[in-house]
Scaffold this active site. Structure first.
Site, PDB file in Angstrom:
ATOM      1  CE1 TYR A 185      52.663  61.198  16.183  1.00  0.00           C
ATOM      2  CE2 TYR A 185      52.589  63.120  14.570  1.00  0.00           C
ATOM      3  CZ  TYR A 185      52.007  62.617  15.731  1.00  0.00           C
ATOM      4  OH  TYR A 185      51.007  63.184  16.160  1.00  0.00           O
TER       5      TYR A 185
ATOM      6  CB  SER B 266      48.966  63.039  30.414  1.00  0.00           C
ATOM      7  OG  SER B 266      49.747  62.561  29.206  1.00  0.00           O
TER       8      SER B 266
HETATM    9  P1  NAI Z   1      50.614  63.225  25.952  1.00  0.00           P
HETATM   10  O1  NAI Z   1      52.308  62.554  25.885  1.00  0.00           O
HETATM   11  O2  NAI Z   1      50.561  64.180  26.734  1.00  0.00           O
HETATM   12  O3  NAI Z   1      49.853  62.136  26.026  1.00  0.00           O
HETATM   13  C1  NAI Z   1      49.786  60.622  25.469  1.00  0.00           C
HETATM   14  C2  NAI Z   1      49.348  59.622  26.484  1.00  0.00           C
HETATM   15  O4  NAI Z   1      49.355  58.389  25.724  1.00  0.00           O
HETATM   16  C3  NAI Z   1      50.349  59.659  27.629  1.00  0.00           C
HETATM   17  O5  NAI Z   1      49.447  59.681  28.894  1.00  0.00           O
HETATM   18  C4  NAI Z   1      51.002  58.345  27.664  1.00  0.00           C
HETATM   19  O6  NAI Z   1      51.451  57.780  28.901  1.00  0.00           O
HETATM   20  C5  NAI Z   1      50.221  57.415  26.684  1.00  0.00           C
HETATM   21  N1  NAI Z   1      50.854  56.286  25.956  1.00  0.00           N
HETATM   22  C6  NAI Z   1      51.930  56.494  25.297  1.00  0.00           C
HETATM   23  N2  NAI Z   1      52.217  55.383  24.735  1.00  0.00           N
HETATM   24  C7  NAI Z   1      51.173  54.363  25.155  1.00  0.00           C
HETATM   25  C8  NAI Z   1      51.288  53.179  25.224  1.00  0.00           C
HETATM   26  N3  NAI Z   1      51.966  52.215  24.371  1.00  0.00           N
HETATM   27  N4  NAI Z   1      50.029  52.576  25.681  1.00  0.00           N
HETATM   28  C9  NAI Z   1      49.246  53.290  26.301  1.00  0.00           C
HETATM   29  N5  NAI Z   1      49.443  54.710  26.529  1.00  0.00           N
HETATM   30  C10 NAI Z   1      50.332  55.082  25.952  1.00  0.00           C
HETATM   31  O7  NAI Z   1      50.486  63.673  24.135  1.00  0.00           O
HETATM   32  P2  NAI Z   1      49.210  64.108  23.573  1.00  0.00           P
HETATM   33  O8  NAI Z   1      49.737  65.583  22.903  1.00  0.00           O
HETATM   34  O9  NAI Z   1      48.040  64.270  24.649  1.00  0.00           O
HETATM   35  O10 NAI Z   1      48.933  63.082  22.279  1.00  0.00           O
HETATM   36  C11 NAI Z   1      47.586  62.493  22.297  1.00  0.00           C
HETATM   37  C12 NAI Z   1      47.555  62.123  20.692  1.00  0.00           C
HETATM   38  O11 NAI Z   1      47.358  63.144  20.023  1.00  0.00           O
HETATM   39  C13 NAI Z   1      48.617  61.258  20.164  1.00  0.00           C
HETATM   40  O12 NAI Z   1      48.238  60.376  19.369  1.00  0.00           O
HETATM   41  C14 NAI Z   1      49.429  62.426  19.336  1.00  0.00           C
HETATM   42  O13 NAI Z   1      49.891  61.751  18.162  1.00  0.00           O
HETATM   43  C15 NAI Z   1      48.005  63.273  18.890  1.00  0.00           C
HETATM   44  N6  NAI Z   1      48.400  64.613  18.463  1.00  0.00           N
HETATM   45  C16 NAI Z   1      49.057  65.406  19.261  1.00  0.00           C
HETATM   46  C17 NAI Z   1      49.531  66.474  18.862  1.00  0.00           C
HETATM   47  C18 NAI Z   1      50.345  67.733  19.739  1.00  0.00           C
HETATM   48  O14 NAI Z   1      50.783  68.710  19.137  1.00  0.00           O
HETATM   49  N7  NAI Z   1      50.247  67.426  20.989  1.00  0.00           N
HETATM   50  C19 NAI Z   1      49.255  67.093  17.606  1.00  0.00           C
HETATM   51  C20 NAI Z   1      48.518  65.935  16.810  1.00  0.00           C
HETATM   52  C21 NAI Z   1      48.320  64.814  17.029  1.00  0.00           C
END
Ligand code: NAI
Length: 268
Positions: A154, A16
Site C-alpha cells: 500500500y 462509498s
Molecule cells: P472505501 O473502501 O470506503 O472506498 C473505496 C471505493 O473504491 C469503493 O467504493 C470501492 O468499490 C472502490 N474501488 C475499489 N477498487 C476499485 C477499482 N479497482 N476500480 C474502481 N473502484 C474501486 O475506502 P476509502 O477509505 O473511502 O478510500 C478512498 C481512498 O482514500 C483510497 O485511495 C484510500 O487509499 C484513501 N485513504 C483512506 C484512508 C482511510 O483511513 N480510510 C486513509 C488514507 C487514504
C-alpha cells in the site's frame, strides 16, 4: 456563483467512503458529478440518490485497474457532460500483512488499482482537463510520504502516486492546470474491512489505528476547501498532521513510533 458551479467533477471509487463524500460535497458547490466505481450496483444506487436530491449526476461501472475500462468510462463522461474540469483519483484498496509473508500478486493488485488506476484515468481525461484549466486531485495517504509497516505494498503504491503527481504538477503548471495531493490519516470507511491479506484474500487480522479516525465528511470538506484554494497538498486528521510533520522533521523518530504502534500488525 461558486468556483465549481456547473464544473464537471469525476470521482473514481465514488460509490462509498471518502469518494462518495467528495461527490456529495462538490454537488453542494453546484458541480455536476461523474461517479466511477467497480461496484456497478452501488454506483447506480448512489446516482439515483444524488439525482433525486436535484443533482446532475452520471455514473458508470469502471474497474480502474483496466486501462480499457478507464478509457471507455472517460469517453462516456466527456460525451455526457461535454468535458471534465476536475478528476478525483480516489479509488483505492489496501493490504495488511508482513512483507515476508505477502505474495507478490498482492503487491501487483494494489499497484494496479492505486497507482495504475490513477494513471489510466488521468491519461484518459488529461486533454479535457487541460483544455478547461482544471484540476487533478489525488487521494494518497500519510503512507504516500512516510513509511507504514505491515502495509509495504500500500505504502509503495501511494509513494508511486506521489512521485507521479507531484512531477505532473510541474509539467502542467504553464497550462494553468493544477494538481492537488490529499493525504488523509485514518478515516472511518470500509477500506480496512476490505484489506487484502498475505494470500490476497480479505484479511480478518486486527488493524492498528493512531488517534481518533476522522469521518469521510470531514475529509471531503478539507479536500474541497483545498481544491477551492488550489492548495498543493492537504493533510487530514490531527494524528495525520502530527505524523506528517514528525516524519518530515525527525524521520528516525517517526520510524520508531510506528514500529511500536503497528508491531501487532506483523503477528501471524
Ligand atoms: P472505501 O473502501 O470506503 O472506498 C473505496 C471505493 O473504491 C469503493 O467504493 C470501492 O468499490 C472502490 N474501488 C475499489 N477498487 C476499485 C477499482 N479497482 N476500480 C474502481 N473502484 C474501486 O475506502 P476509502 O477509505 O473511502 O478510500 C478512498 C481512498 O482514500 C483510497 O485511495 C484510500 O487509499 C484513501 N485513504 C483512506 C484512508 C482511510 O483511513 N480510510 C486513509 C488514507 C487514504
Amino acid at each position: 456563483m461558486g468556483k465549481f458551479t456547473n464544473k464537471v467533477v469525476v470521482v473514481t471509487g465514488g460509490a462509498s467512503g471518502i469518494g462518495l463524500a467528495i461527490g456529495r460535497r462538490f454537488l453542494q458547490e453546484g458541480a455536476k458529478i461523474g461517479l466511477l466505481d467497480m461496484d456497478g450496483e452501488a454506483v447506480a444506487a448512489r446516482c439515483r440518490e444524488l439525482s433525486a436530491s436535484g443533482g446532475d449526476v452520471f455514473g458508470r461501472r469502471c474497474d480502474v485497474s483496466s486501462e480499457v475500462q478507464c478509457n471507455e468510462a472517460a469517453q462516456a463522461m466527456v460525451a455526457h457532460f461535454g468535458g471534465v474540469d476536475v478528476l478525483v483519483n480516489n479509488a483505492g484498496i489496501t493490504q495488511r500483512a508482513a512483507f515476508v509473508d505477502t505474495e507478490v500478486s498482492v503487491f501487483e493488485r494494489v499497484m494496479a488499482v492505486n497507482f495504475f488506476g490513477a494513471l489510466y484515468c488521468t491519461k484518459a481525461l488529461i486533454d479535457s482537463i487541460v483544455e478547461r484549466q482544471g484540476q487533478v486531485i489525488v487521494i494518497e495517504s500519510i503512507a504516500g510520504v512516510a513509511p507504514l509497516l505491515g502495509r509495504t505494498g500500500y505504502c509503495a503504491s501511494k509513494h508511486a502516486m506521489h512521485g507521479l503527481f507531484t512531477s505532473l504538477r510541474t509539467e502542467l503548471r504553464a497550462t494553468g492546470t493544477h494538481v492537488m495531493i490529499a493525504c488523509p490519516g485514518f478515516i472511518k470507511t470500509n477500506l480496512q474491512s476490505r484489506a487484502l491479506g498475505a494470500d490476497g484474500r480479505v484479511t480478518t487480522h486486527p488493524q492498528s489505528v493512531i488517534g481518533r479516525p476522522g469521518t469521510a465528511e470531514e475529509a471531503a470538506e478539507a479536500i474541497v476547501q483545498g481544491a477551492l484554494k488550489r492548495k498543493h497538498m492537504v493533510v487530514l486528521t490531527v494524528a495525520g498532521k502530527l505524523g506528517y510533520w514528525i516524519s518530515r522533521l525527525a524521520p528516525a523518530l517517526y520510524e520508531r513510533i510506528i514500529e511500536r504502534k503497528f508491531r501487532a500488525e506483523l503477528d501471524r
